[in-house]
Design a protein around this motif. Structure first.
Motif, PDB file in Angstrom:
ATOM      1  N   GLY A   7      12.977  45.024 -14.413  1.00 20.01           N
ATOM      2  CA  GLY A   7      13.967  44.043 -14.918  1.00 20.01           C
ATOM      3  C   GLY A   7      15.377  44.524 -14.609  1.00 20.01           C
ATOM      4  O   GLY A   7      15.688  45.703 -14.791  1.00 20.01           O
ATOM      5  N   GLY A   8      16.211  43.628 -14.076  1.00 21.81           N
ATOM      6  CA  GLY A   8      17.623  43.931 -13.847  1.00 21.81           C
ATOM      7  C   GLY A   8      17.943  44.579 -12.504  1.00 21.81           C
ATOM      8  O   GLY A   8      19.101  44.912 -12.238  1.00 21.81           O
ATOM      9  N   GLU A   9      16.949  44.783 -11.632  1.00 20.23           N
ATOM     10  CA  GLU A   9      17.219  45.473 -10.368  1.00 20.23           C
ATOM     11  C   GLU A   9      17.942  44.581  -9.350  1.00 20.23           C
ATOM     12  O   GLU A   9      17.823  43.357  -9.376  1.00 20.23           O
ATOM     13  CB  GLU A   9      15.905  45.945  -9.699  1.00 20.23           C
ATOM     14  N   LYS A  10      18.649  45.269  -8.455  1.00 16.15           N
ATOM     15  CA  LYS A  10      19.257  44.593  -7.307  1.00 16.15           C
ATOM     16  C   LYS A  10      18.335  44.877  -6.111  1.00 16.15           C
ATOM     17  O   LYS A  10      18.091  46.041  -5.779  1.00 16.15           O
ATOM     18  CB  LYS A  10      20.656  45.205  -7.094  1.00 16.15           C
ATOM     19  N   SER A  41      17.687  41.166 -11.000  1.00 14.28           N
ATOM     20  CA  SER A  41      18.846  40.358 -11.395  1.00 14.28           C
ATOM     21  C   SER A  41      19.571  39.785 -10.174  1.00 14.28           C
ATOM     22  O   SER A  41      20.298  38.806 -10.281  1.00 14.28           O
ATOM     23  CB  SER A  41      19.810  41.192 -12.224  1.00 14.28           C
TER      24      SER A  41
END
Ligand SMILES: C[S@@+](CC[C@H](N)C(=O)[O-])C[C@H]1O[C@@H](n2cnc3c(N)ncnc32)[C@H](O)[C@@H]1O
Length: 295
Positions: A163-166, A187
């Motif tokens: 969750g939240g990775e580029k 994200s």
């Protein structure tokens, strides 16, 4: 009423004559010509490198299929080609006209990957909303989800996205990995491809999935600090890209690579070990490899 039909001429030919044979078939009135690996789908299948250099885009031995109208005089065409190229061992076939789009669609089914991912052809209804459904229309771009290299990358993404990775999807094709990354919780996702049709396909599939995706040609990608890079390409470009990937990834970031056979593991690891702290084979399926590299 008679159904319309076509005639097809098929021939195995060497790389040396492929372009001149193509021109000759066009002159004889071929409506379309396809060039394929005669070993497609077998263990002798040979990936070819699409890097814009035309001589590199064919197999050493290719299967050419030329489609002609039902009125075409196939004996005469065969004689002309044999006179020009020597005995080509051309084979003639008849092809009934069908709704090829529907026929092709029947071959593509939903596929469950990992614990949660379900790849659903865009024209089908998902079987359950409990899965993470990824709607894909492969169109002309690679990535229907059925190839082992795509499947292994998807499985790896499911395990590694928290969750939240580029995420950077390098060689995005249909955009299937980008869409999965986004639906798994990344994200920000960027897709890169050398092929314009692939970039269009990535974007239209992202739209079908309500996923925001930015796509770039390799030279236009300025982004850095990716947490994850996924690249399902081929061994030669993967080797050339090792240094570039190392400059685009965050410390402790991960790269997942696929698109090459086990014979190439050592040369890929040697290159990535120069720029990454650790490399590890994640999985091998049908001799295709999925490898991870940790920055
Ligand atoms: C095997 S497909 C993978 C598609 C999709 N990512 C998947 O996993 O199913 C490889 C894609 O990489 C693209 N490609 C090949 N060489 C490339 C390169 N040097 N830079 C960027 N894209 C490349 C091709 O155009 C193609 O769309």
């Amino acid at each position: 009423m008679h159904r319309k039909y076509y005639k097809i001429l098929k021939v195995n030919c060497s790389k040396k004559i492929i372009e001149s044979l193509n021109i000759a078939l066009e002159k004889e009135g071929a409506l379309s010509i396809s060039i394929e690996d005669p070993y497609d789908g077998t263990t002798k299948e040979q990936p070819v490198l699409l890097d814009g250099n035309s001589s590199e885009q064919y197999w050493d031995n290719s299967l050419i299929s030329a489609l002609f109208d039902s009125q075409a005089n196939i004996d005469e065409i065969t004689n002309t080609l044999n006179n020009a190229f020597g005995d080509l061992k051309l084979q003639a076939e008849k092809l009934e006209d069908k709704d090829w789009v529907s026929e092709n669609r029947k071959q593509i089914k939903s596929i469950k990957i990992g614990k949660k991912l379900m790849i659903v052809p865009s024209w089908e209804k998902p079987v359950s909303n409990k899965n993470i459904n990824i709607f894909v229309d492969p169109g002309l771009a690679f990535g229907s989800g059925s190839h082992p290299t795509t499947t292994m990358c998807l499985e790896w993404l499911e395990k590694n996205i928290k969750g939240g990775e580029k995420v950077l999807d390098y060689g995005s094709g249909s955009g299937i990995l980008s869409i999965a990354a986004s639906k798994l919780g990344a994200s920000q996702v960027c897709g890169v491809d050398i092929d314009n049709q692939a970039l269009e396909s990535s974007l239209s599939n992202a739209l079908k999935n309500n996923v925001t995706l930015k796509v770039y040609k390799p030279k236009d990608l300025k982004g850095k600090n990716f947490d994850i890079i996924a690249a399902n390409i081929l061994s030669n470009p993967l080797i050339k890209l090792a240094k570039d990937f190392s400059g685009k990834i965050k410390p402790k970031g991960k790269v997942v690579l696929s698109g090459f056979y086990s014979d190439d593991i050592e040369k890929i690891r040697t290159e990535y070990n120069k720029y990454f702290s650790k490399t590890k084979v994640y999985k091998i399926v049908e001799n295709w490899v999925c490898l991870e590299a940790l920055k």
